[in-house]
Design a protein around this motif. Sequence first.
Motif, PDB file in Angstrom:
ATOM      1  N   PRO A   1       0.946  -1.175  -0.166  1.00  0.00           N
ATOM      2  CA  PRO A   1       0.126   0.066   0.112  1.00  0.00           C
ATOM      3  C   PRO A   1       1.027   1.276   0.058  1.00  0.00           C
ATOM      4  O   PRO A   1       0.449   2.412  -0.703  1.00  0.00           O
ATOM      5  CB  PRO A   1      -1.003  -0.022   1.329  1.00  0.00           C
ATOM      6  CG  PRO A   1      -0.092  -1.105   2.267  1.00  0.00           C
ATOM      7  CD  PRO A   1       0.497  -2.020   1.148  1.00  0.00           C
ATOM      8  N   LEU A   2       1.871   1.241   0.691  1.00  0.00           N
ATOM      9  CA  LEU A   2       2.987   2.499   0.766  1.00  0.00           C
ATOM     10  C   LEU A   2       3.219   2.694  -0.612  1.00  0.00           C
ATOM     11  O   LEU A   2       3.371   3.796  -1.090  1.00  0.00           O
ATOM     12  CB  LEU A   2       4.032   2.235   1.647  1.00  0.00           C
ATOM     13  CG  LEU A   2       5.127   3.451   1.878  1.00  0.00           C
ATOM     14  CD1 LEU A   2       4.210   4.865   2.182  1.00  0.00           C
ATOM     15  CD2 LEU A   2       5.936   3.098   2.869  1.00  0.00           C
ATOM     16  N   SER A   3       3.730   1.761  -1.224  1.00  0.00           N
ATOM     17  CA  SER A   3       4.428   2.023  -2.678  1.00  0.00           C
ATOM     18  C   SER A   3       3.241   2.676  -3.618  1.00  0.00           C
ATOM     19  O   SER A   3       3.573   3.553  -4.438  1.00  0.00           O
ATOM     20  CB  SER A   3       4.995   0.563  -3.147  1.00  0.00           C
ATOM     21  OG  SER A   3       5.941   0.165  -2.432  1.00  0.00           O
TER      22      SER A   3
ATOM     23  N   SER B   1      -2.727  11.515   2.076  1.00  0.00           N
ATOM     24  CA  SER B   1      -3.082  10.093   2.294  1.00  0.00           C
ATOM     25  C   SER B   1      -1.952   9.284   2.587  1.00  0.00           C
ATOM     26  O   SER B   1      -2.028   8.455   3.641  1.00  0.00           O
ATOM     27  CB  SER B   1      -3.551   9.543   0.998  1.00  0.00           C
ATOM     28  OG  SER B   1      -4.903  10.201   0.650  1.00  0.00           O
ATOM     29  N   VAL B   2      -0.776   9.460   2.092  1.00  0.00           N
ATOM     30  CA  VAL B   2       0.675   9.034   2.712  1.00  0.00           C
ATOM     31  C   VAL B   2       0.712   9.090   4.038  1.00  0.00           C
ATOM     32  O   VAL B   2       1.232   8.252   4.799  1.00  0.00           O
ATOM     33  CB  VAL B   2       1.563   9.480   1.669  1.00  0.00           C
ATOM     34  CG1 VAL B   2       3.230   9.035   2.206  1.00  0.00           C
ATOM     35  CG2 VAL B   2       1.407   9.055   0.322  1.00  0.00           C
ATOM     36  N   TYR B   3       0.511  10.596   4.485  1.00  0.00           N
ATOM     37  CA  TYR B   3       0.896  10.984   5.866  1.00  0.00           C
ATOM     38  C   TYR B   3      -0.199  10.296   6.705  1.00  0.00           C
ATOM     39  O   TYR B   3       0.032   9.603   7.932  1.00  0.00           O
ATOM     40  CB  TYR B   3       0.794  12.398   5.942  1.00  0.00           C
ATOM     41  CG  TYR B   3       1.245  12.982   7.379  1.00  0.00           C
ATOM     42  CD1 TYR B   3       2.365  12.747   8.018  1.00  0.00           C
ATOM     43  CD2 TYR B   3       0.087  13.281   8.266  1.00  0.00           C
ATOM     44  CE1 TYR B   3       2.614  13.243   9.213  1.00  0.00           C
ATOM     45  CE2 TYR B   3       0.506  13.683   9.743  1.00  0.00           C
ATOM     46  CZ  TYR B   3       1.632  13.655  10.000  1.00  0.00           C
ATOM     47  OH  TYR B   3       1.898  14.148  11.185  1.00  0.00           O
TER      48      TYR B   3
ATOM     49  N   ASN C   1      -2.109   7.427   6.216  1.00  0.00           N
ATOM     50  CA  ASN C   1      -1.966   6.086   6.498  1.00  0.00           C
ATOM     51  C   ASN C   1      -0.838   5.593   6.912  1.00  0.00           C
ATOM     52  O   ASN C   1      -0.755   4.248   7.118  1.00  0.00           O
ATOM     53  CB  ASN C   1      -2.547   5.538   5.215  1.00  0.00           C
ATOM     54  CG  ASN C   1      -3.860   6.088   4.691  1.00  0.00           C
ATOM     55  OD1 ASN C   1      -4.720   6.036   5.702  1.00  0.00           O
ATOM     56  ND2 ASN C   1      -4.267   6.146   3.608  1.00  0.00           N
ATOM     57  N   HIS C   2       0.458   6.259   6.564  1.00  0.00           N
ATOM     58  CA  HIS C   2       1.857   5.514   6.881  1.00  0.00           C
ATOM     59  C   HIS C   2       2.597   6.531   7.608  1.00  0.00           C
ATOM     60  O   HIS C   2       3.675   5.882   7.969  1.00  0.00           O
ATOM     61  CB  HIS C   2       2.348   5.362   5.496  1.00  0.00           C
ATOM     62  CG  HIS C   2       1.473   4.470   4.514  1.00  0.00           C
ATOM     63  ND1 HIS C   2       1.326   3.073   4.768  1.00  0.00           N
ATOM     64  CD2 HIS C   2       0.496   4.829   3.515  1.00  0.00           C
ATOM     65  CE1 HIS C   2       0.585   2.795   3.617  1.00  0.00           C
ATOM     66  NE2 HIS C   2       0.041   3.780   3.107  1.00  0.00           N
TER      67      HIS C   2
ATOM     68  N   ALA D   1       7.070   7.238   8.434  1.00  0.00           N
ATOM     69  CA  ALA D   1       7.816   6.318   7.745  1.00  0.00           C
ATOM     70  C   ALA D   1       7.204   6.657   6.316  1.00  0.00           C
ATOM     71  O   ALA D   1       7.960   6.416   5.281  1.00  0.00           O
ATOM     72  CB  ALA D   1       7.338   4.860   8.028  1.00  0.00           C
ATOM     73  N   GLY D   2       6.047   6.847   6.051  1.00  0.00           N
ATOM     74  CA  GLY D   2       5.514   7.026   4.617  1.00  0.00           C
ATOM     75  C   GLY D   2       6.015   8.367   3.991  1.00  0.00           C
ATOM     76  O   GLY D   2       6.382   8.252   2.699  1.00  0.00           O
TER      77      GLY D   2
END
Length: 661
Positions: free
Chosen positions: A109-111, A186-188, A190-191, A194-195
């Motif tokens: 999901p992160l990628s 969304s990256v921040y 959900n992740h 590290a994201g």
Amino acid sequence: MADQTPVSRSVLEDEHGSANPLATVSNKVLRRTTEFMSSIGTVWFFALVILICTEIVAREFFLSPIRGVTEIAAYSIVGAAFLQLANTVYAERMARADFMLSIFGKRFPLSVAVIEVVVSIIGLIAMVLLAQATWPKLVDAYVDAEIVGVPGEFSFQVWPLRFLVLIGSAMTALAFLARAFQKVGSVYANHGKAGMIGLVLTLATLTILWFTVFPMVMDARLSTFAIGAILLATLILVVMTGVHIGVAMLLIGFIGLWLLKGRIGFGYSMLGLAGNEFLANYYFSAVPLFVLMGLLVAAADIGKETFAVASWLTRPIRGGLGIATVGANAMFAAITGSSVASATVFSKVATPEMIRHGYNKQFSVGVVAGSSVLGMLIPPSLLLIVYGFLAEQSVGYLFIAAIVPGLILAFAMSFMIWFNATFRPHKVFDTAPDAGSDVDAISGIGQAALYLAPIIGLIVLVLGGIYGGFFTPTEGGAVGSAGALIYAILRRRLPMQKLWQVMVETGQIATTVLFLILAANIFTIMLASSGFVQNVGTLINSLDLSLLQFAAIYVILLVILGMFLESVSIMLIVVPIALPTVAALGGDPIWFGILTVIAVEIGLLTPPFGLSCYVVAATLRDKGIDLVDIFKGVQPFVFVMFLMTILIILFPDLASMTFQK
């Protein structure tokens, strides 16, 4: 092209609907501005129908044609499309192949989240370049008072339309920027940190690669053919990662021209020409007009009535409802030209009826998706219009040539259904087959004729007018749209809200297709400048292939590409490369066009892209229909279409009848 529903939430909100920390107060203003611009473009497209129909009436009945209609329509396409371009980004309607992201989304999901940010930034860069390339065209048009038309009779200045291209490009760049902010949020969300670290490292790596690899390629003194081949492979790779197809073709074409000429100015020059002048062609008016006609026909329930009559006629036949679906699709295709429209309509109309009468789900959805491809073969056809432009062939001749193959394909599908229902009933029925269908609405021949009158009337109106020489194929789209609109209004099936939805949908689909065509022009210029097309032709000639052998390889290539890309994109990339070779081998371009459309349409039924299958799945998502069942259900139809391509290759006269030979 993907059949997606416009998003209603702000693109600066994350997928959970909460406010994104990177959101700005200007987002609401930006969104409303793009919607306002899109509304103007939507009405503009619709106004073309009125203008063209008025001109036909004035010309044919009063012998007094309206001056300047061709010029107005041609330049209207440019202005109206760019006004709506930003909103297609907001609505997630811009064509892309995101199946790989869907596949890897659950495992990585992160990628995937990081890739989405990169995709948005690439779109931003492409639209900024287009805006920059448009500025000098705008200045020149204003300073030189550039006009279109005949002075003293009819003319208008060009610079206002150049201004719309500039504004549309700039607003689309802002839309991509807003999308990038949303994806970063969304990256921040959900992740976490590290994201964000992964995102920063990815962007830094890509930046370093650009400033390292690009100068190396510039200094490597590669042959122009090598540059063309590398960039073609790069295009396919980039598209597979989810970059919007039009954006990828535009940006890679620009970079290729820069590499080939050794100066960025040439790339800007070609980009400016493509963005401001290439689409200013009356020919392209057919795109929104035929899309509008198809959507109006669907909204007027003409497909539902046609299916009712077809099921009534085929009630004594084993597998009659399946055959009725094919027959109704064939008739529906004769006035829509869209596989997506056919799949949407008959998913709702035919699938529930078949399941209710004992047909298994897999077969039921397979029939709908499989027969929907007739929409792009039986004229009028959007793909044939696109091919006609690429190959510089008469659209009227292409329409005539497609009639026989279209009817043969419909008959072959019907025969396959009957054969399976008769000799392999376990493949068709879950329970004891019902010989009839729900024909309560049909009381007899008179009622059937009444139900068929709208579709027959539109077929006669559009195709009869085109083949009778009363109007051109482009004008046929306007006449058909007007006819469908009048019918829907008279039957009180098109309230204002529904009409507006149809108009908005028309604008989004047409703008997406037109932007693809524009971007493909840049990429095609790059390939031609590299000599790639000529070298491929020389290579094929050195293999001493016959036309039959080349056609077989070509069909296989199109089917493979169809697993990953949508139809228009495939044609825009492949046809300019393959057509010179066909000409050298003595092939008829009309025949080649029909073969191309059939082969490309197989891709609508093959995984992982399979657009028609996805449309059926989306339409029936509340019915418990699984996408895997749809792909399994269409396999017999894929087999029939392969047989059809073999027939066309072995007997080319079947696909080259234009009454000119």
